[in-house]
Design a protein around this motif. Sequence first.
Motif, PDB file in Angstrom:
ATOM      1  N   MET A 111       0.820  -1.193  -0.024  1.00 15.77           N
ATOM      2  CA  MET A 111       0.021  -0.022   0.099  1.00 15.77           C
ATOM      3  C   MET A 111       0.980   1.182   0.031  1.00 15.77           C
ATOM      4  SD  MET A 111      -3.098  -0.963   2.684  1.00 15.77           S
ATOM      5  CE  MET A 111      -3.696   0.396   2.477  1.00 15.77           C
ATOM      6  N   ALA A 112       2.169   1.549   0.951  1.00 19.41           N
ATOM      7  CA  ALA A 112       2.760   2.414   0.958  1.00 19.41           C
ATOM      8  C   ALA A 112       3.551   2.728  -0.384  1.00 19.41           C
ATOM      9  CB  ALA A 112       3.750   2.272   1.959  1.00 19.41           C
ATOM     10  N   VAL A 113       3.893   1.674  -1.047  1.00 17.31           N
ATOM     11  CA  VAL A 113       4.887   1.738  -2.165  1.00 17.31           C
ATOM     12  C   VAL A 113       3.771   2.132  -3.405  1.00 17.31           C
ATOM     13  CG1 VAL A 113       6.060   0.380  -4.203  1.00 17.31           C
ATOM     14  CG2 VAL A 113       6.697   0.201  -1.867  1.00 17.31           C
ATOM     15  N   ILE A 136      10.178   3.242   3.980  1.00 18.38           N
ATOM     16  CA  ILE A 136       8.674   3.244   3.421  1.00 18.38           C
ATOM     17  C   ILE A 136       7.526   2.521   4.349  1.00 18.38           C
ATOM     18  CG2 ILE A 136       7.191   2.943   1.733  1.00 18.38           C
ATOM     19  CD1 ILE A 136       8.738   5.546   1.370  1.00 18.38           C
ATOM     20  N   LEU A 137       8.263   1.413   4.678  1.00 19.21           N
ATOM     21  CA  LEU A 137       7.450   0.559   5.671  1.00 19.21           C
ATOM     22  C   LEU A 137       7.431   1.146   7.022  1.00 19.21           C
ATOM     23  CD1 LEU A 137       6.374  -2.078   6.182  1.00 19.21           C
ATOM     24  CD2 LEU A 137       8.335  -3.028   6.691  1.00 19.21           C
ATOM     25  N   GLU A 138       8.231   1.673   7.778  1.00 19.26           N
ATOM     26  CA  GLU A 138       8.252   2.501   8.662  1.00 19.26           C
ATOM     27  C   GLU A 138       7.249   3.453   8.989  1.00 19.26           C
ATOM     28  OE1 GLU A 138      12.183   3.748  10.058  1.00 19.26           O
ATOM     29  OE2 GLU A 138      13.073   1.736   9.890  1.00 19.26           O
ATOM     30  N   LEU A 139       7.243   4.256   7.840  1.00 19.41           N
ATOM     31  CA  LEU A 139       6.326   5.487   7.530  1.00 19.41           C
ATOM     32  C   LEU A 139       4.956   5.213   6.847  1.00 19.41           C
ATOM     33  CD1 LEU A 139       9.090   7.941   5.920  1.00 19.41           C
ATOM     34  CD2 LEU A 139       8.339   7.772   8.352  1.00 19.41           C
ATOM     35  N   SER A 140       4.578   3.948   6.764  1.00 22.91           N
ATOM     36  CA  SER A 140       3.362   3.640   6.259  1.00 22.91           C
ATOM     37  C   SER A 140       2.272   4.187   6.737  1.00 22.91           C
ATOM     38  CB  SER A 140       3.207   2.127   5.873  1.00 22.91           C
ATOM     39  OG  SER A 140       3.319   1.557   7.424  1.00 22.91           O
TER      40      SER A 140
END
Length: 385
Positions: A111-113, A136-140
């Motif tokens: 979803m984030a990507v 990006i995973l940390e900031l999702s």
Amino acid sequence: MITAEQIRVKAKRLFGKAIKAWLNHELDAFFPHRIPANLTPSKDLSKAIAEVESLREHSKQAIGSGYRIEWRSRRSRTHGRNDFPDAIFVDTMDDLVEMSHRVSDWKSLQMAVATLRDRQPRLDEWLRTGTNWKLILELSDVLPDLLSILDHMLLHPRPDCFARELPVPVSTKLIEQHRRRLAIWLDTLLPPDAIDFRFGHDQFEPRYGLRYARPHYLLRVLDEELQRDLGLPFDELSLPAESIDKLPASDQRVIIVENKVSLLSLPSMHRTLALGGLGNGVTQLSDISWLSECKVIYWGDLDADGFRILDRLRAVLPNVESRLMDRSIVDQFANLATKGNGDEAQAVEHLCEGELQCYHHLCANNLRIEQEHLPSEWILKALSI
């Protein structure tokens, strides 16, 4: 023979490589992926049967997901003709994330990507570099809000307002919490003339044209005649660099001191001003125009940070001279040395040869001599020149 749990451990290590392949649209070439494995059964027949059955019971063929076993029928002197595991494969990304216990991470990352690529496609190259997918995973959870801040700053570069005044329908506290991450993206997306490269990522506001509470520098006038010439009722005051620039300064010497205690301890000196409380903010001294017309001396701690501050200062004031910052002082006062911060030497561009040698010596031996520990007579003699 490898166990099902050992295969899971190997699958966890494979997760990052699979993500890289996915980001580069190379999953078709990545899967099916063979897992290196010791598939030699035990010589003990009952143990070998148990090993093979355990692998079978936990395989994709048995439970519907996970690793797949490729079998081969062969005759063994020990076990006779049987089907033996010949290779272990992971067939799909779904199989891998299940084995790695990363199902939730995989969904969040997808979803984030998708969000990042849709809203800021120019960040795709950054996304595919190194392990930026982890960021990006940390900031999702906050990524859409961060992208809203980013969108506004791209449409309105150098907005000349405080961060909390940005007209964005998100909590602008996120800038304070994620300024370094935003800085990386802004450096990628903004034109160079919208970035003030004198300031590092840790100085987010001046780097990208936001307002902020200006740092105040402690100023001491070490000469009564000079104080009268400057029209100052005080010999000690604290001002931002822009205000110091407005002083009618001429025909004076300036000593820049790293530590406040050392600054406050300086004695009277003819036609001399002293500035301190700077730290890494020395680059902002470029806002004081008349400094380029003065003799400027820098005196800092004999440690890695002291020389890095000198390096940054000389980047904006090339003619600055250092005092009490050479190897002879380190050797003379070795009894005052304590442990440094353990930093390795970094690339510095503006140190002279003697300063550079001293810097590398201090880093290599993890040493620090704080400037206020040096004898006052040595300080006075060095700074009076």
